[in-house]
Design a protein around this motif. Sequence first.
Motif, PDB file in Angstrom:
ATOM      1  N   VAL A 312      14.765  15.952  -8.053  1.00 20.70           N
ATOM      2  CA  VAL A 312      16.191  16.288  -8.101  1.00 20.70           C
ATOM      3  C   VAL A 312      16.655  16.390  -9.556  1.00 20.70           C
ATOM      4  CG1 VAL A 312      18.509  15.438  -7.585  1.00 20.70           C
ATOM      5  CG2 VAL A 312      16.736  15.379  -5.812  1.00 20.70           C
ATOM      6  N   LYS A 313      16.196  15.445 -10.384  1.00 21.37           N
ATOM      7  CA  LYS A 313      16.554  15.479 -11.810  1.00 21.37           C
ATOM      8  C   LYS A 313      16.134  16.792 -12.439  1.00 21.37           C
ATOM      9  CE  LYS A 313      16.224  10.816 -13.473  1.00 21.37           C
ATOM     10  NZ  LYS A 313      15.363   9.836 -14.116  1.00 21.37           N
ATOM     11  N   GLU A 314      14.911  17.197 -12.110  1.00 17.74           N
ATOM     12  CA  GLU A 314      14.321  18.393 -12.696  1.00 17.74           C
ATOM     13  C   GLU A 314      15.047  19.663 -12.238  1.00 17.74           C
ATOM     14  OE1 GLU A 314      11.513  18.833 -14.616  1.00 17.74           O
ATOM     15  OE2 GLU A 314      11.542  21.034 -14.402  1.00 17.74           O
ATOM     16  N   LEU A 315      15.299  19.744 -10.926  1.00 23.09           N
ATOM     17  CA  LEU A 315      15.829  20.996 -10.378  1.00 23.09           C
ATOM     18  C   LEU A 315      17.347  21.069 -10.395  1.00 23.09           C
ATOM     19  CD1 LEU A 315      13.311  21.326  -7.444  1.00 23.09           C
ATOM     20  CD2 LEU A 315      13.345  22.646  -9.562  1.00 23.09           C
ATOM     21  N   LEU A 316      18.004  19.909 -10.348  1.00 24.36           N
ATOM     22  CA  LEU A 316      19.467  19.897 -10.366  1.00 24.36           C
ATOM     23  C   LEU A 316      19.928  18.982 -11.489  1.00 24.36           C
ATOM     24  CD1 LEU A 316      20.089  19.418  -6.522  1.00 24.36           C
ATOM     25  CD2 LEU A 316      20.031  21.578  -7.767  1.00 24.36           C
ATOM     26  N   PRO A 317      19.802  19.428 -12.732  1.00 27.96           N
ATOM     27  CA  PRO A 317      20.048  18.536 -13.867  1.00 27.96           C
ATOM     28  C   PRO A 317      21.467  17.973 -13.931  1.00 27.96           C
ATOM     29  CG  PRO A 317      19.760  20.818 -14.592  1.00 27.96           C
ATOM     30  CD  PRO A 317      19.385  20.772 -13.156  1.00 27.96           C
ATOM     31  N   GLU A 318      22.420  18.620 -13.275  1.00 25.35           N
ATOM     32  CA  GLU A 318      23.784  18.100 -13.362  1.00 25.35           C
ATOM     33  C   GLU A 318      24.066  16.969 -12.371  1.00 25.35           C
ATOM     34  OE1 GLU A 318      27.138  20.792 -14.174  1.00 25.35           O
ATOM     35  OE2 GLU A 318      25.603  22.343 -14.063  1.00 25.35           O
ATOM     36  N   VAL A 319      23.174  16.799 -11.389  1.00 20.59           N
ATOM     37  CA  VAL A 319      23.334  15.676 -10.460  1.00 20.59           C
ATOM     38  C   VAL A 319      22.906  14.400 -11.186  1.00 20.59           C
ATOM     39  CG1 VAL A 319      22.482  14.658  -8.307  1.00 20.59           C
ATOM     40  CG2 VAL A 319      22.917  17.121  -8.441  1.00 20.59           C
ATOM     41  N   ALA A 320      23.711  13.334 -11.082  1.00 21.89           N
ATOM     42  CA  ALA A 320      23.328  12.069 -11.724  1.00 21.89           C
ATOM     43  C   ALA A 320      22.319  11.356 -10.843  1.00 21.89           C
ATOM     44  CB  ALA A 320      24.558  11.192 -11.936  1.00 21.89           C
ATOM     45  N   VAL A 321      21.216  10.913 -11.441  1.00 23.22           N
ATOM     46  CA  VAL A 321      20.168  10.241 -10.679  1.00 23.22           C
ATOM     47  C   VAL A 321      19.883   8.883 -11.326  1.00 23.22           C
ATOM     48  CG1 VAL A 321      17.853  10.419  -9.732  1.00 23.22           C
ATOM     49  CG2 VAL A 321      19.180  12.494 -10.128  1.00 23.22           C
ATOM     50  N   PRO A 322      20.599   7.846 -10.922  1.00 28.31           N
ATOM     51  CA  PRO A 322      20.362   6.534 -11.527  1.00 28.31           C
ATOM     52  C   PRO A 322      19.033   5.936 -11.055  1.00 28.31           C
ATOM     53  CG  PRO A 322      22.020   6.377  -9.795  1.00 28.31           C
ATOM     54  CD  PRO A 322      21.686   7.838  -9.946  1.00 28.31           C
ATOM     55  N   ASP A 323      18.507   4.989 -11.862  1.00 28.07           N
ATOM     56  CA  ASP A 323      17.285   4.293 -11.468  1.00 28.07           C
ATOM     57  C   ASP A 323      17.525   3.463 -10.223  1.00 28.07           C
ATOM     58  OD1 ASP A 323      15.943   5.356 -13.553  1.00 28.07           O
ATOM     59  OD2 ASP A 323      16.288   3.651 -14.892  1.00 28.07           O
ATOM     60  N   PHE A 324      16.437   3.230  -9.492  1.00 27.98           N
ATOM     61  CA  PHE A 324      16.541   2.404  -8.287  1.00 27.98           C
ATOM     62  C   PHE A 324      15.994   1.018  -8.626  1.00 27.98           C
ATOM     63  CE2 PHE A 324      15.564   0.894  -4.046  1.00 27.98           C
ATOM     64  CZ  PHE A 324      16.614   1.417  -3.298  1.00 27.98           C
ATOM     65  N   PRO A 325      16.707  -0.053  -8.249  1.00 34.35           N
ATOM     66  CA  PRO A 325      16.236  -1.392  -8.623  1.00 34.35           C
ATOM     67  C   PRO A 325      14.897  -1.736  -7.988  1.00 34.35           C
ATOM     68  CG  PRO A 325      18.047  -1.532  -7.069  1.00 34.35           C
ATOM     69  CD  PRO A 325      17.925  -0.090  -7.456  1.00 34.35           C
ATOM     70  N   GLU A 326      14.100  -2.506  -8.717  1.00 32.61           N
ATOM     71  CA  GLU A 326      12.782  -2.847  -8.201  1.00 32.61           C
ATOM     72  C   GLU A 326      12.823  -3.964  -7.179  1.00 32.61           C
ATOM     73  OE1 GLU A 326      10.113  -3.513 -11.434  1.00 32.61           O
ATOM     74  OE2 GLU A 326      10.405  -1.471 -12.200  1.00 32.61           O
ATOM     75  N   LYS A 327      13.809  -4.859  -7.330  1.00 36.23           N
ATOM     76  CA  LYS A 327      13.866  -6.017  -6.432  1.00 36.23           C
ATOM     77  C   LYS A 327      15.058  -5.911  -5.486  1.00 36.23           C
ATOM     78  CE  LYS A 327      13.628  -8.343 -10.179  1.00 36.23           C
ATOM     79  NZ  LYS A 327      13.785  -9.316 -11.217  1.00 36.23           N
ATOM     80  N   ALA A 328      14.854  -6.362  -4.269  1.00 31.47           N
ATOM     81  CA  ALA A 328      15.914  -6.259  -3.263  1.00 31.47           C
ATOM     82  C   ALA A 328      17.183  -6.978  -3.704  1.00 31.47           C
ATOM     83  CB  ALA A 328      15.418  -6.827  -1.929  1.00 31.47           C
ATOM     84  N   GLU A 329      17.041  -8.122  -4.385  1.00 30.18           N
ATOM     85  CA  GLU A 329      18.238  -8.873  -4.776  1.00 30.18           C
ATOM     86  C   GLU A 329      19.073  -8.118  -5.819  1.00 30.18           C
ATOM     87  OE1 GLU A 329      15.123  -9.781  -5.174  1.00 30.18           O
ATOM     88  OE2 GLU A 329      14.775 -11.042  -6.929  1.00 30.18           O
ATOM     89  N   ASP A 330      18.510  -7.092  -6.446  1.00 30.24           N
ATOM     90  CA  ASP A 330      19.260  -6.327  -7.433  1.00 30.24           C
ATOM     91  C   ASP A 330      19.982  -5.114  -6.833  1.00 30.24           C
ATOM     92  OD1 ASP A 330      18.442  -8.057  -9.390  1.00 30.24           O
ATOM     93  OD2 ASP A 330      16.682  -6.871  -9.924  1.00 30.24           O
ATOM     94  N   LEU A 331      19.844  -4.905  -5.514  1.00 36.83           N
ATOM     95  CA  LEU A 331      20.437  -3.710  -4.894  1.00 36.83           C
ATOM     96  C   LEU A 331      21.960  -3.667  -5.055  1.00 36.83           C
ATOM     97  CD1 LEU A 331      18.317  -3.499  -1.618  1.00 36.83           C
ATOM     98  CD2 LEU A 331      18.541  -1.658  -3.305  1.00 36.83           C
ATOM     99  N   ALA A 332      22.636  -4.760  -4.629  1.00 33.36           N
ATOM    100  CA  ALA A 332      24.103  -4.754  -4.696  1.00 33.36           C
ATOM    101  C   ALA A 332      24.585  -4.665  -6.151  1.00 33.36           C
ATOM    102  CB  ALA A 332      24.685  -5.976  -3.983  1.00 33.36           C
ATOM    103  N   PRO A 333      24.036  -5.487  -7.080  1.00 35.54           N
ATOM    104  CA  PRO A 333      24.478  -5.353  -8.483  1.00 35.54           C
ATOM    105  C   PRO A 333      24.233  -3.951  -9.050  1.00 35.54           C
ATOM    106  CG  PRO A 333      23.238  -7.387  -8.197  1.00 35.54           C
ATOM    107  CD  PRO A 333      23.113  -6.624  -6.910  1.00 35.54           C
ATOM    108  N   ALA A 334      23.128  -3.310  -8.665  1.00 32.82           N
ATOM    109  CA  ALA A 334      22.856  -1.953  -9.173  1.00 32.82           C
ATOM    110  C   ALA A 334      23.933  -0.993  -8.689  1.00 32.82           C
ATOM    111  CB  ALA A 334      21.481  -1.478  -8.712  1.00 32.82           C
ATOM    112  N   MET A 335      24.356  -1.144  -7.433  1.00 31.61           N
ATOM    113  CA  MET A 335      25.379  -0.254  -6.881  1.00 31.61           C
ATOM    114  C   MET A 335      26.729  -0.485  -7.553  1.00 31.61           C
ATOM    115  SD  MET A 335      25.983   2.321  -5.079  1.00 31.61           S
ATOM    116  CE  MET A 335      24.371   2.556  -4.368  1.00 31.61           C
TER     117      MET A 335
END
Lengths: 558, 71
Positions: A312-335
Amino acid sequence: MKIGLLSNTNMDFVVRQLRQGGTALSVYEPEGYGNELGMLLDGDSSYHAFAPEITFIIEDLMELLGHDLDLCNAEAKVESWFIEAESALRTDSIYYISDAYLWGPELDVVQESGRKAALEQIWQKRLESCVLRHANVRILPYRRMIEKLGEEAAFSLKMWYMGRILLSGEAQKRLCACILETVETETRTPRKVLLLDLDNTLWGGLAGEALQDPVKLSEEHTGLAYKNLQRVILQMQRQGVLLGIVSKNNEEDAMEILTGHPHMILRPQCFAVKKINWKQKHENILEIAKELNLGEDSFVFFDDSPAERALVKELLPEVAVPDFPEKAEDLAPAMIKIYKKYFAKPVLTGEDLEKTAQYAANAKRNELKNAASNFEEYLRQLQITLGRVEPGLFSGRMAQLVNKTNQFNLTTKRYTQLQLQQMLEDKEKRIYLYRSADRFGDNGVIAVVIVDTSGEIPVVEEFAMSCRVMGRRLEYAIMTDVEQDIKTAGFRCLRGLYLPTKKNKPVAELYRQLGYRPIQEQPDGGTVYEIEMTQIPERVYYVVKEAEADERKSNCVD
Amino acid sequence: MKEKVIALIEEILKVPSGTVTEETMIEDVEQWDSLAHVMIIGALEEKLGISIPLEEAIELTGMKELLEKIG
């Protein structure tokens, strides 16, 4: 951007840090400290000469109360502070006033455990009423900042004694960060849609294998981490973020969880759009952009798969693609970070709160479009109504339309709060604000037209319409209504201006389509059009004026 | 500890490393004004757990004295 910081305590070091921050901010340097009301009230003060675009007022409640913890006295002092402060507000500045955290040594020996909260509440109530009365006043979440850090780490008695510096070094650092974040929120254009993957994103595991191995979504362990992520997303949705699903699944498997899983927080109706299929994700995203009539730069894409994100980053450069957290406990803080970075808005309007319903209705309209045999039949079946509303009552929405609309905007002129206020008061400006509804729901306030009547021939200097309602010939109905009003006021001609931008091509031919003729090309690429009132052509549109629609309804009842 | 104290002070004053030494007098450093001084006393306590009593903190004139108090 010019900002100012006023306080009844010593905030000089915060100011110094902001000035040294290496940002493009220009920060007002106050004379002395603790004289926030004096600075505001004295029209000749250096504060007014500096004229900040955003003013932060950090008010220590204990100082303001003079350590008098009596509730009645507190009411009176808070009231008089606000009366004075409100009398001195500039209309060309935005104000952030801190909510209250009461702190002082004697509080630890106050027997009544509710006293602190009761005193803070007095400030809170009065602050909220101030915000309701002044469109340019907002609340700075100071209290939350102190709570997150903890009272003992946030305040220092020693520094208070030495220089009336209330906040510890760490608290000052956080206040700086909060101020910078607020400035950023005030200046950027927020994104509109959060696109979500399903498997291992909204829940753990795979929907397609749920029979053998149930997905992780529950009240404990990893399942709770996903549930809390959904709670954050639901709150975002309530505050106007549109949600979409872009997921490779069998639709049936996914819908079973979305509708039936007891721990799902996000139900199907929370999503304005769903693409659950095996197509490439970038294709689905492009389809969604088309259906919702939004640019790629309106989207944020959240997916656990690094491969999908990279594509998506490559083909739609204007769409924001944030990193995905590695640990489940970081899901809510990442959002939470994603919300603050891409979606947070300084103020929520009624429109924001109803957005999902409006866009979901739009999707249904598109279905009808496919079903109706031709376009005109489709418009007829929509039963569109149009009505004028009083601009003064919807100034927040008007500012949004004027300043945030790119596609259907004939001149793309942007106005400050003050300029809009002045226009509302200016007798020579005629401002038309329209709302629209149809059989699928209310679209809210969707268009603004501003006509300048100071010259011999009145000129439409602003015409902006929400992209939600584009393609329904509403613009024909709107201009016909404006022309009627201008004609009634005794004018024989009306002029319109089109200034081309990168984004407003869709309306390049509007005036021509309406029967206006070009009379002048401007050096900036703009074109002036004109029409004589007697030459207005018959225009075909299927819009009923609101009053007429109401009449029709009451006729039916009779 | 001395190095940590000096580094912390330099950080608050936003001066290059090496500006503050064990011999530095407060009045010789332009950035070390009364406001910065309060922040330094606060930070010593917050970050390094070093508490200099209020009255002594107000009267400090230089690094030598400060380091003596820390011991």
